[in-house]
Structure formats: structure tokens, C-alpha cells
Design a protein around this motif. Structure first.
Motif, PDB file in Angstrom:
ATOM      1  N   GLY A  13       0.781  -1.225   0.000  1.00 38.92           N
ATOM      2  CA  GLY A  13       0.000   0.000   0.000  1.00 38.92           C
ATOM      3  C   GLY A  13       0.813   1.275   0.000  1.00 38.92           C
ATOM      4  N   ASN A  14       2.131   1.153  -0.051  1.00 37.51           N
ATOM      5  CA  ASN A  14       3.005   2.316  -0.024  1.00 37.51           C
ATOM      6  C   ASN A  14       3.633   2.537  -1.400  1.00 37.51           C
ATOM      7  N   LEU A  15       3.776   3.800  -1.768  1.00 34.61           N
ATOM      8  CA  LEU A  15       4.375   4.170  -3.040  1.00 34.61           C
ATOM      9  C   LEU A  15       5.826   4.565  -2.833  1.00 34.61           C
ATOM     10  N   TYR A  16       6.727   3.906  -3.567  1.00 36.77           N
ATOM     11  CA  TYR A  16       8.158   4.223  -3.526  1.00 36.77           C
ATOM     12  C   TYR A  16       8.497   5.031  -4.779  1.00 36.77           C
ATOM     13  N   VAL A  17       9.264   6.088  -4.602  1.00 42.10           N
ATOM     14  CA  VAL A  17       9.664   6.958  -5.700  1.00 42.10           C
ATOM     15  C   VAL A  17      11.180   7.125  -5.668  1.00 42.10           C
ATOM     16  N   ALA A  18      11.809   6.939  -6.814  1.00 38.95           N
ATOM     17  CA  ALA A  18      13.272   7.061  -6.902  1.00 38.95           C
ATOM     18  C   ALA A  18      13.652   8.414  -7.469  1.00 38.95           C
ATOM     19  N   GLU A  19      14.386   9.194  -6.690  1.00 37.25           N
ATOM     20  CA  GLU A  19      15.062  10.376  -7.208  1.00 37.25           C
ATOM     21  C   GLU A  19      16.493   9.978  -7.581  1.00 37.25           C
ATOM     22  N   VAL A  20      17.288  10.957  -7.989  1.00 36.54           N
ATOM     23  CA  VAL A  20      18.654  10.645  -8.398  1.00 36.54           C
ATOM     24  C   VAL A  20      19.454  10.047  -7.250  1.00 36.54           C
ATOM     25  N   LYS A  26      23.807  13.348 -12.310  1.00 36.38           N
ATOM     26  CA  LYS A  26      22.570  13.219 -13.067  1.00 36.38           C
ATOM     27  C   LYS A  26      22.751  12.458 -14.376  1.00 36.38           C
ATOM     28  N   HIS A  27      23.984  12.324 -14.849  1.00 34.69           N
ATOM     29  CA  HIS A  27      24.222  11.560 -16.075  1.00 34.69           C
ATOM     30  C   HIS A  27      23.870  10.096 -15.802  1.00 34.69           C
ATOM     31  N   HIS A  28      22.805   9.607 -16.432  1.00 40.56           N
ATOM     32  CA  HIS A  28      22.257   8.272 -16.158  1.00 40.56           C
ATOM     33  C   HIS A  28      21.832   8.129 -14.697  1.00 40.56           C
ATOM     34  N   GLY A  29      21.479   9.235 -14.084  1.00 34.12           N
ATOM     35  CA  GLY A  29      21.109   9.200 -12.673  1.00 34.12           C
ATOM     36  C   GLY A  29      19.651   8.870 -12.418  1.00 34.12           C
ATOM     37  N   TRP A  30      18.797   9.029 -13.441  1.00 30.95           N
ATOM     38  CA  TRP A  30      17.386   8.682 -13.260  1.00 30.95           C
ATOM     39  C   TRP A  30      17.261   7.162 -13.151  1.00 30.95           C
ATOM     40  N   LYS A  31      16.290   6.697 -12.404  1.00 33.96           N
ATOM     41  CA  LYS A  31      16.257   5.285 -12.027  1.00 33.96           C
ATOM     42  C   LYS A  31      14.897   4.647 -12.297  1.00 33.96           C
ATOM     43  N   TYR A  32      14.944   3.382 -12.723  1.00 38.23           N
ATOM     44  CA  TYR A  32      13.768   2.519 -12.747  1.00 38.23           C
ATOM     45  C   TYR A  32      13.876   1.637 -11.512  1.00 38.23           C
TER      46      TYR A  32
END
Length: 400
Positions: A132-139, A169-175
Motif C-alpha cells: 500500500g506504499n508508493l516508492y519513488v526514486a530520485e537521483v 545526473k548523467h544516467h542518474g534517473w532510475k527505474y
């Protein structure tokens, strides 16, 4: 496009697909594309354009029996997706800094509204759900929004469960996604096109406990994965990986990899696509020392989200096969990608790679860029598009 024109185009595409295995790819016959090794793929059957229900969707080419529609529009910079048990779709962004919730309360295959849960985050590409919890990935950190379904219009302040990832930030965004072992898997891309970093967390896939503890590196030599899933029968991790740039239009290929255990090295920055030694970092190295990809994908095709299809809506020959979003190339003299493709694996473990949905690239001009794929409970397939700011829904109504 008139009805007559659509028919003529469809007939031309159908004849082109039937000519050879290299031509069974809509808008994808350019030099350097990876062709299918399978002669009896669905896409060698008749391929038609969709009814002109929308001027954009009318451009999308699919195998017979499949249809595409909008699940949601005006989802600015829509990237990675995660589906909650109640049918709410959560969507991250990269450039926009937003995270959205798209409920479909009446289960009609269209989002009721686009709710902006939060703004101003640092490349919140990845989203995942657990308990029931939402996880969000920042850099550089992972956030958790508790009891999110009960608080869509008034989200709680997030809890920071981990904040020690690099800030590059270069390739820092995450799945991100939770694996069958209950751990949260988080990749850390290389902070460059090609380099060997002193910090071993770069160019890796890490995993941690749901509370952020116990971080460990699961796989090394992974330049930049923005999509992975676990095989529905073996629970083995499969992931896409983007090949390095500036080695020419057709080298190296993007990769689809399999990681059945912890500690495997997939080559970066020494060896690419299982066979190409890097001109700088490959000196003195042997590609045989690293894990080769299960399937080579389009070079510079921008291979991102992937998912095993386990639904019952599509024909049986799609079961347990892989849908992959190809975001599209930015550094080739001729663009490729901008489509959704299919990787099939037969009983002997042999793979084939063919397009499934194409048409976002017209000549050398793109109007959409697929990012991620997500299967719905009814077996339909969602596709996010960060250029057209949309979520599409593909259904099947043909013969099985």
C-alpha cells in the motif's frame, strides 16, 4: 489520411513484411536494425493500420486483431509506471519532476483523471508499490509515501528510506521494482558515456530491504538499465541495457540480459554486447570473461522498459514473452526505435526480436517516444510516452 490511403499503406506494409525476415518490421528496415531469426512470428501475418479514431493513433501499425487507444492524455513527461491492486496507475517523470496517479475506478480502460501527487522532485523516474506504499526514486534517494491509495488528493509527506546514492545526473534517473525476494532493486547508471568509476556502485544494479537497509550490489557492468522484470516461471532477473555512444551508428547493440544470481558482470566498460571490446577500456580484456546478452537489440535504440506478458487477453504465443519499449535513437545518422518490440524465447532458449507496435517515427520525424510497458489485470498492455504526454492501451479482439 483517407480510408483509401490507409488501405493502400496497409497492403504495402503487409506485402513488405511477407517478403523476408528482414522486412517484417514496420518502419524499421534501416541498416543496423536487429532482424528476427524467427520465420513464423505473428508479424509475418497480415498487419493493418487501426481505424481512424484518432489522427495520431491511426499511424500506429499493429498485428491483426490488436487495437490501440488512449488510457490517458495530458500526462506530462510520462515515464515509468507501476500498477496498484485497486487499478490505480502511478507514473513517474524525468524532466518534469512530477509523480502522477491515474485511477480507473469504473474499469473502462481509461483513466478517470490525472492527479499530480507531488512536484519538484529530482528526476523521479522510478515508481514502485509495496504493502500500500508508493516508492519513488530520485537521483540520490528513495522516498516512500505511505497508504497512498487513501491519500491521492492529499499525499502524506514522504519518508526518506535511503539517501546515499550518487548525485550525478548523467544516467542518474532510475527505474525501480520489487523482486520476488521482497527486495527493492535500484540501478545506478554510469556517470558518463564511457568511463571506469572508482565507486563500484556506478554501472550496477543494487538491491535493498523495503525499509532502505541492507543495500548490496546485485550485478556489475551494467551501463544504464531503465527497465527490468523477473521471469514468471524461474524468477530470474532480466533487464535491458543501453550500449555506449560514439562508436558509430551500428555499434554496439543495446542488450537484453539475464541475471539468475548475484555477482555477475555484464561487461561495461570493457566489453559491449558480448563481443565488442571497448577501444579504450577493452585493452587487455576478453569478452569471454563477461556475461553476454541473451538478445542483442537495436544499436542506440534507446531500449528502456520491459515486462513479461502473463495475461490471458493476447494469443497464447505471447505468454511469458517480453515486451520492450524502444524510446528511440538520438545519436544515429538515421533514427531507429520509437516503437514497442517483442522478444520471444522458445523451448530451447533461443530468442527472436521483432517489432510489435510501430509508427511513432515517420521517416526521420518522431511524434512519440515509448518509455515503459505495464500489463493490466485484464491482459491489456499500457505504454507510456514522454514526448506525446500519453499512456496508450493495447487490446486484442481477434481470433485466438
Amino acid at each position: 489520411m483517407t480510408h483509401t490511403t490507409r488501405v493502400l499503406v496497409a497492403l504495402f506494409l503487409s506485402s513488405m513484411f511477407a517478403c523476408s525476415s528482414n522486412n517484417d518490421k514496420p518502419n524499421a528496415e534501416r541498416e543496423g536494425e536487429i532482424s528476427s531469426s524467427t520465420s513464423n512470428d505473428t508479424l509475418t501475418e497480415n498487419v493493418t493500420e487501426q481505424p481512424a479514431t484518432d489522427p495520431d493513433l491511426d499511424k500506429i501499425v499493429l498485428p491483426d486483431g490488436f487495437q490501440i487507444s488512449y488510457f490517458a492524455r495530458d500526462v506530462t513527461n510520462a515515464r515509468s509506471m507501476a500498477l496498484a491492486p485497486d487499478g490505480t496507475l502511478y507514473v513517474g517523470t524525468r524532466q518534469e519532476g512530477n509523480v502522477y496517479a491515474l485511477p480507473d475506478r469504473n474499469k473502462d480502460g481509461k483513466a478517470d483523471e490525472v492527479i499530480t501527487l507531488t512536484k519538484g522532485l529530482n528526476m523521479p523516474n522510478g515508481v514502485a508499490l509495496r504493502d500500500g506504499n508508493l516508492y519513488v526514486a530520485e537521483v540520490n534517494r528513495i522516498l516512500r509515501y505511505d497508504n497512498i491509495a487513501q491519500n491521492l488528493k492529499n499525499p502524506p509527506q514522504p519518508k526518506v528510506i535511503y539517501d546515499k546514492f550518487p548525485e550525478e545526473k548523467h544516467h542518474g534517473w532510475k527505474y525501480i521494482a520489487f523482486g520476488p525476494d521482497g527486495k527493492l532493486y535500484v540501478p545506478v547508471g554510469a556517470p558518463c558515456n564511457i568511463c571506469l568509476s572508482k565507486d563500484p556502485v556506478f554501472a550496477s544494479i543494487t538491491r535493498m530491504n523495503p525499509d532502505g537497509s541492507g543495500l548490496e550490489i546485485f550485478a556489475n557492468g551494467v551501463r544504464n538499465t531503465v527497465g527490468f522484470d523477473w521471469h514468471p516461471q524461474t524468477n530470474e532477473l532480466w533487464f535491458t541495457d543501453n550500449g555506449r555512444d560514439m562508436m558509430g551508428d551500428n555499434t554496439p547493440a543495446d542488450e537484453l540480459n539475464r541475471a539468475p544470481k548475484k555477482g555477475m558482470h555484464f561487461g561495461y566498460p570493457f566489453c559491449h554486447a558480448g563481443e565488442v571490446l571497448d577501444p579504450e577500456f577493452g585493452k587487455g580484456k576478453n569478452c569471454a570473461d563477461y556475461v553476454a546478452p541473451v538478445q542483442k537489440l537495436n544499436p542506440h535504440g534507446g531500449t528502456l522498459g520491459m515486462e513479461f506478458y502473463t495475461g490471458n487477453m493476447f494469443p497464447e504465443n505471447y505468454k511469458n514473452q517480453i515486451f520492450i519499449a524502444e524510446h528511440g535513437s538520438w545519436n544515429r545518422s538515421e533514427k531507429i526505435g520509437y516503437r514497442v518490440s517483442l522478444v520471444r524465447t522458445d523451448a530451447q532458449g533461443r530468442t527472436s526480436f521483432v517489432p510489435f507496435a510501430a509508427g511513432w517515427l515517420e521517416g526521420q520525424k518522431e511524434w512519440g517516444r515509448p518509455v515503459d510497458v505495464e500489463m493490466m489485470p485484464d491482459g491489456s498492455l499500457l505504454i507510456s510516452d514522454d514526448m506525446n504526454d500519453a499512456i496508450y492501451r493495447i487490446t486484442y479482439t481477434g481470433k485466438k
